[in-house]
Design an enzyme around this catalytic site. Structure first.
Site, mmCIF file in Angstrom:
data_model
loop_
_atom_site.group_PDB
_atom_site.id
_atom_site.type_symbol
_atom_site.label_atom_id
_atom_site.label_comp_id
_atom_site.label_asym_id
_atom_site.label_seq_id
_atom_site.Cartn_x
_atom_site.Cartn_y
_atom_site.Cartn_z
ATOM 1 N N LYS A 174 -12.192 -1.445 6.821
ATOM 2 C CA LYS A 174 -11.412 -2.405 7.584
ATOM 3 C C LYS A 174 -11.864 -2.401 9.045
ATOM 4 C CE LYS A 174 -9.033 -2.572 3.729
ATOM 5 N NZ LYS A 174 -8.080 -1.655 3.142
ATOM 6 N N ASP A 232 -1.271 6.639 6.533
ATOM 7 C CA ASP A 232 -2.391 5.806 6.091
ATOM 8 C C ASP A 232 -2.613 4.757 7.177
ATOM 9 O OD1 ASP A 232 -4.129 3.989 4.970
ATOM 10 O OD2 ASP A 232 -2.935 3.598 3.167
ATOM 11 N N TRP A 263 0.819 -1.215 0.000
ATOM 12 C CA TRP A 263 0.000 0.000 0.000
ATOM 13 C C TRP A 263 0.851 1.262 0.000
ATOM 14 C CZ3 TRP A 263 -4.553 -0.429 -1.832
ATOM 15 C CH2 TRP A 263 -5.293 -1.602 -1.620
HETATM 16 C C1 PLP Z 1 -7.515 -1.170 1.906
HETATM 17 C C2 PLP Z 1 -6.394 -0.231 1.988
HETATM 18 C C3 PLP Z 1 -6.245 0.814 1.063
HETATM 19 C C4 PLP Z 1 -7.189 1.014 -0.097
HETATM 20 O O1 PLP Z 1 -8.405 1.472 0.348
HETATM 21 P P1 PLP Z 1 -9.597 1.837 -0.660
HETATM 22 O O2 PLP Z 1 -10.670 2.245 0.295
HETATM 23 O O3 PLP Z 1 -9.912 0.616 -1.446
HETATM 24 O O4 PLP Z 1 -9.145 2.977 -1.488
HETATM 25 C C5 PLP Z 1 -5.185 1.670 1.219
HETATM 26 N N1 PLP Z 1 -4.313 1.539 2.242
HETATM 27 C C6 PLP Z 1 -4.425 0.540 3.139
HETATM 28 C C7 PLP Z 1 -3.435 0.437 4.237
HETATM 29 C C8 PLP Z 1 -5.465 -0.369 3.050
HETATM 30 O O5 PLP Z 1 -5.576 -1.362 3.940
#
Ligand code: PLP
Length: 358
Positions: free
Chosen positions: A195, A171, A101
């Site tokens: 999540k 993030d 990511w």
């Molecule tokens: C799932 C995830 C993403 C992507 O998220 P979207 O909502 O599909 O854009 C980005 N960073 C991390 C750490 C993730 O777990």
């Protein structure tokens, strides 16, 4: 019900009590005669929901007064472009690459300006997160970005960076609200909801007030943090129902005792699984002990040919979502806040049985 435990990485398991409450309120919310899905986002019913969601989130996550909380759309991936558009201000930015990511975030940022990698663990297959002391921070950069929990590789930072020279952007999509965090160490935190917060569609962005002044004029208005902050995240229709559901999850967490309480549970749950993986050569997890994620636990079977039958056997017992991400293969158990410890015990029991019979 056939599915007993959902180990998917996201969209992911939600607390049963939250879904039952949503079910009870689905058709007629608090004698309003309306479903939350049918309400005007500016009407008094929805505004009362929205304001409680924000204040519950702020108290749960201990968000300081000088930070705005935004309820946006576009997922965490939209922020890959929005972070440079809102923060870069013609300068450079630093990126830490610790897994899929954060690498993707770096790649998405490249067209916006002078981006450089402050640290990377790619050459060791992301088996450990780059040590905070090894981050090469350029003090003239606008910010440094990192991903505090890599959902696919299962790599988590437990110590958070304390950097005085430039703002830290994180993030936190896959472990936000899994433990207390000192928000004052960050300039910006963002997370997709699907999540550990609620249904997909909602992205929460927490941004320090002084960082709201430098957005590029090219920033789309729905993604301009300042414009959204000035308009209660409602310059257009927000994801009303996802926000409501997130609010029910926040209330569930508050009743449970807040983030210190859920952290204790998360530690216990992760230990149960990792301790078993450590105790046998049949299964293995490749991540350095100090970065093993409490939320996403990838593991492999020594005989790689057995992964498919492991996943199918688990599905037959109602344990779903265990297939590893297509990029890394193997098995992955995502054990977010809402996964009860009984689910992990059931998984470990199954792993033991599977090991015996193979
Ligand atoms: C799932 C995830 C993403 C992507 O998220 P979207 O909502 O599909 O854009 C980005 N960073 C991390 C750490 C993730 O777990």
């Amino acid at each position: 019900m056939k599915c007993t435990y959902n180990f998917s990485a996201g969209p992911a398991v939600l607390p049963k009590s939250v879904m039952l409450r949503a079910q009870g309120e689905m058709i007629d919310w608090h004698d309003s005669g309306l479903s939350v899905m049918e309400m005007s986002h500016r009407g008094k019913h929805y505004m009362s929901i929205f304001e409680k969601v924000e204040s519950d989130f702020r108290s749960l996550f201990n968000v300081p007064k000088n930070y705005k909380v935004l309820f946006l759309q576009g997922g965490a991936i939209a922020q890959n472009s929005m972070v440079p558009l809102n923060l870069l201000n013609g300068k450079k930015a630093n990126y830490v690459v610790s897994g899929y990511w954060s690498k993707r975030t770096y790649q998405d940022a490249l067209p916006f300006g002078d981006m450089s990698i402050a640290a990377s663990s790619e050459s060791i297959g992301f088996a450990k997160a780059p040590d905070l002391n090894d981050w090469k921070i350029d003090p003239s950069a606008s910010y440094v970005h990192f991903c505090s929990n890599e959902t696919i590789h299962g790599v988590e930072y437990f110590d958070m960076p304390s950097i005085k020279t430039i703002p830290v952007v994180a993030d936190m999509s896959s472990h936000i609200l899994s433990r207390p965090v000192d928000i004052s160490q960050f300039g910006v935190i963002y997370a997709g909801a699907q999540k550990n917060i609620g249904p997909a569609g909602l992205t929460i962005v927490i941004v320090r007030d002084d960082l709201l002044e430098v957005a590029s004029p090219l920033t789309p208005s729905v993604f301009n943090w300042k414009t959204q902050a000035e308009n209660q995240s409602m310059i257009n229709t927000p994801t009303t129902y996802s926000i409501y559901m997130a609010g029910l999850v926040f209330e569930w967490l508050i009743e449970l005792g807040g983030l210190s309480a859920i952290e204790k549970q998360n530690i216990k749950k992760a230990e149960l699984l990792y301790n078993y993986i450590n105790s046998t050569d049949f299964y293995s997890n490749p991540i350095d002990i100090k970065n093993r994620s409490r939320m996403n636990v990838p593991f492999r079977i020594q005989n790689e040919d057995l992964h498919t039958s492991f996943v199918t056997g688990a599905e037959n017992l109602g344990m779903i979502g265990l297939k590893g991400h297509r990029l890394v293969g193997g098995i992955r158990a995502s054990i977010y806040n809402a996964m009860p410890i009984e689910g992990i015990q059931a998984l470990v029991d199954y792993m033991k049985d599977f090991e015996k019979s193979h």
